[in-house]
Design a protein around this motif. Structure first.
Motif, PDB file in Angstrom:
ATOM      1  N   SER A 130       0.826  -1.218   0.000  1.00  0.00           N
ATOM      2  CA  SER A 130       0.000   0.000   0.000  1.00  0.00           C
ATOM      3  C   SER A 130       0.856   1.262   0.000  1.00  0.00           C
ATOM      4  O   SER A 130       0.559   2.235   0.688  1.00  0.00           O
ATOM      5  N   GLY A 131       1.950   1.229  -0.757  1.00  0.00           N
ATOM      6  CA  GLY A 131       2.802   2.401  -0.871  1.00  0.00           C
ATOM      7  C   GLY A 131       3.747   2.622   0.292  1.00  0.00           C
ATOM      8  O   GLY A 131       4.424   3.639   0.359  1.00  0.00           O
ATOM      9  N   ASN A 132       3.799   1.686   1.240  1.00  0.00           N
ATOM     10  CA  ASN A 132       4.671   1.800   2.410  1.00  0.00           C
ATOM     11  C   ASN A 132       5.706   0.692   2.404  1.00  0.00           C
ATOM     12  O   ASN A 132       5.407  -0.451   2.068  1.00  0.00           O
ATOM     13  N   THR A 133       6.924   1.014   2.809  1.00  0.00           N
ATOM     14  CA  THR A 133       7.969   0.010   2.942  1.00  0.00           C
ATOM     15  C   THR A 133       7.855  -0.634   4.314  1.00  0.00           C
ATOM     16  O   THR A 133       7.829   0.057   5.327  1.00  0.00           O
ATOM     17  N   LEU A 134       7.754  -1.966   4.316  1.00  0.00           N
ATOM     18  CA  LEU A 134       7.583  -2.712   5.559  1.00  0.00           C
ATOM     19  C   LEU A 134       8.480  -3.940   5.556  1.00  0.00           C
ATOM     20  O   LEU A 134       8.696  -4.560   4.517  1.00  0.00           O
ATOM     21  N   SER A 135       8.946  -4.313   6.739  1.00  0.00           N
ATOM     22  CA  SER A 135       9.685  -5.568   6.870  1.00  0.00           C
ATOM     23  C   SER A 135       8.682  -6.701   7.089  1.00  0.00           C
ATOM     24  O   SER A 135       7.526  -6.483   7.471  1.00  0.00           O
ATOM     25  N   VAL A 136       9.163  -7.907   6.890  1.00  0.00           N
ATOM     26  CA  VAL A 136       8.334  -9.082   7.176  1.00  0.00           C
ATOM     27  C   VAL A 136       7.952  -9.080   8.650  1.00  0.00           C
ATOM     28  O   VAL A 136       6.814  -9.378   9.017  1.00  0.00           O
ATOM     29  N   ARG A 137       8.886  -8.718   9.522  1.00  0.00           N
ATOM     30  CA  ARG A 137       8.609  -8.642  10.965  1.00  0.00           C
ATOM     31  C   ARG A 137       7.491  -7.637  11.252  1.00  0.00           C
ATOM     32  O   ARG A 137       6.573  -7.916  12.025  1.00  0.00           O
ATOM     33  N   ALA A 138       7.561  -6.467  10.634  1.00  0.00           N
ATOM     34  CA  ALA A 138       6.532  -5.440  10.857  1.00  0.00           C
ATOM     35  C   ALA A 138       5.156  -5.948  10.431  1.00  0.00           C
ATOM     36  O   ALA A 138       4.153  -5.679  11.103  1.00  0.00           O
ATOM     37  N   LEU A 139       5.110  -6.687   9.329  1.00  0.00           N
ATOM     38  CA  LEU A 139       3.832  -7.249   8.896  1.00  0.00           C
ATOM     39  C   LEU A 139       3.255  -8.198   9.943  1.00  0.00           C
ATOM     40  O   LEU A 139       2.046  -8.236  10.158  1.00  0.00           O
ATOM     41  N   GLY A 140       4.128  -8.947  10.612  1.00  0.00           N
ATOM     42  CA  GLY A 140       3.657  -9.834  11.680  1.00  0.00           C
ATOM     43  C   GLY A 140       2.965  -9.067  12.789  1.00  0.00           C
ATOM     44  O   GLY A 140       1.918  -9.489  13.290  1.00  0.00           O
ATOM     45  N   TYR A 141       3.519  -7.926  13.166  1.00  0.00           N
ATOM     46  CA  TYR A 141       2.886  -7.097  14.197  1.00  0.00           C
ATOM     47  C   TYR A 141       1.560  -6.519  13.691  1.00  0.00           C
ATOM     48  O   TYR A 141       0.579  -6.453  14.437  1.00  0.00           O
ATOM     49  N   LEU A 142       1.538  -6.132  12.436  1.00  0.00           N
ATOM     50  CA  LEU A 142       0.290  -5.611  11.862  1.00  0.00           C
ATOM     51  C   LEU A 142      -0.788  -6.691  11.833  1.00  0.00           C
ATOM     52  O   LEU A 142      -1.951  -6.423  12.145  1.00  0.00           O
ATOM     53  N   PHE A 143      -0.408  -7.912  11.447  1.00  0.00           N
ATOM     54  CA  PHE A 143      -1.378  -9.011  11.430  1.00  0.00           C
ATOM     55  C   PHE A 143      -1.960  -9.233  12.814  1.00  0.00           C
ATOM     56  O   PHE A 143      -3.167  -9.424  12.974  1.00  0.00           O
ATOM     57  N   SER A 144      -1.100  -9.216  13.805  1.00  0.00           N
ATOM     58  CA  SER A 144      -1.532  -9.445  15.181  1.00  0.00           C
ATOM     59  C   SER A 144      -2.518  -8.363  15.629  1.00  0.00           C
ATOM     60  O   SER A 144      -3.566  -8.661  16.203  1.00  0.00           O
ATOM     61  N   GLY A 145      -2.172  -7.125  15.365  1.00  0.00           N
ATOM     62  CA  GLY A 145      -3.063  -6.012  15.729  1.00  0.00           C
ATOM     63  C   GLY A 145      -4.375  -6.055  14.974  1.00  0.00           C
ATOM     64  O   GLY A 145      -5.429  -5.722  15.519  1.00  0.00           O
ATOM     65  N   HIS A 146      -4.322  -6.506  13.726  1.00  0.00           N
ATOM     66  CA  HIS A 146      -5.541  -6.577  12.924  1.00  0.00           C
ATOM     67  C   HIS A 146      -6.484  -7.642  13.478  1.00  0.00           C
ATOM     68  O   HIS A 146      -7.699  -7.452  13.498  1.00  0.00           O
ATOM     69  N   GLN A 147      -5.919  -8.730  13.976  1.00  0.00           N
ATOM     70  CA  GLN A 147      -6.766  -9.757  14.575  1.00  0.00           C
ATOM     71  C   GLN A 147      -7.439  -9.235  15.842  1.00  0.00           C
ATOM     72  O   GLN A 147      -8.621  -9.499  16.076  1.00  0.00           O
ATOM     73  N   VAL A 148      -6.717  -8.482  16.639  1.00  0.00           N
ATOM     74  CA  VAL A 148      -7.305  -7.874  17.843  1.00  0.00           C
ATOM     75  C   VAL A 148      -8.467  -6.968  17.440  1.00  0.00           C
ATOM     76  O   VAL A 148      -9.525  -6.979  18.072  1.00  0.00           O
ATOM     77  N   HIS A 149      -8.276  -6.221  16.379  1.00  0.00           N
ATOM     78  CA  HIS A 149      -9.344  -5.346  15.853  1.00  0.00           C
ATOM     79  C   HIS A 149     -10.593  -6.177  15.549  1.00  0.00           C
ATOM     80  O   HIS A 149     -11.709  -5.814  15.944  1.00  0.00           O
ATOM     81  N   HIS A 150     -10.419  -7.303  14.857  1.00  0.00           N
ATOM     82  CA  HIS A 150     -11.567  -8.140  14.501  1.00  0.00           C
ATOM     83  C   HIS A 150     -12.203  -8.775  15.731  1.00  0.00           C
ATOM     84  O   HIS A 150     -13.429  -8.864  15.809  1.00  0.00           O
ATOM     85  N   LEU A 151     -11.411  -9.196  16.691  1.00  0.00           N
ATOM     86  CA  LEU A 151     -11.985  -9.752  17.922  1.00  0.00           C
ATOM     87  C   LEU A 151     -12.797  -8.704  18.672  1.00  0.00           C
ATOM     88  O   LEU A 151     -13.854  -9.012  19.237  1.00  0.00           O
TER      89      LEU A 151
END
Length: 75
Positions: free
Chosen positions: A46-67
């Motif tokens: 989405s136009g942002n530079t991210l590491s694989v590690r950073a994506l892991g944190y984003l995935f985790s936070g996104h799941q909390v959002h859905h819960l």
């Protein structure tokens, strides 16, 4: 587009929770298999530079959002 064309509102509550748990478990398994070098690799999302590690944190936070949505709407 995905949400508008999805059928999540027609799915069983417990099936949705099971799907979320399965996805969480598979994501954790995938991340534990990554080397330190792999976690530091970067790409663009989405136009942002991210590491694989950073994506892991984003995935985790996104799941909390859905819960939280499940708790607000269904519990």
């Amino acid at each position: 587009m995905f949400v508008a064309n999805g059928n999540a509102n027609q799915l069983n509550y417990f099936d949705l929770l099971d799907e979320m748990a399965t996805l969480r478990k598979s994501t954790l398994q995938m991340y534990t298999s990554f080397s330190e070098e792999a976690l530091l690799r970067k790409g663009e999302a989405s136009g942002n530079t991210l590491s694989v590690r950073a994506l892991g944190y984003l995935f985790s936070g996104h799941q909390v959002h859905h819960l939280n949505i499940v708790k607000e709407r269904y519990l």
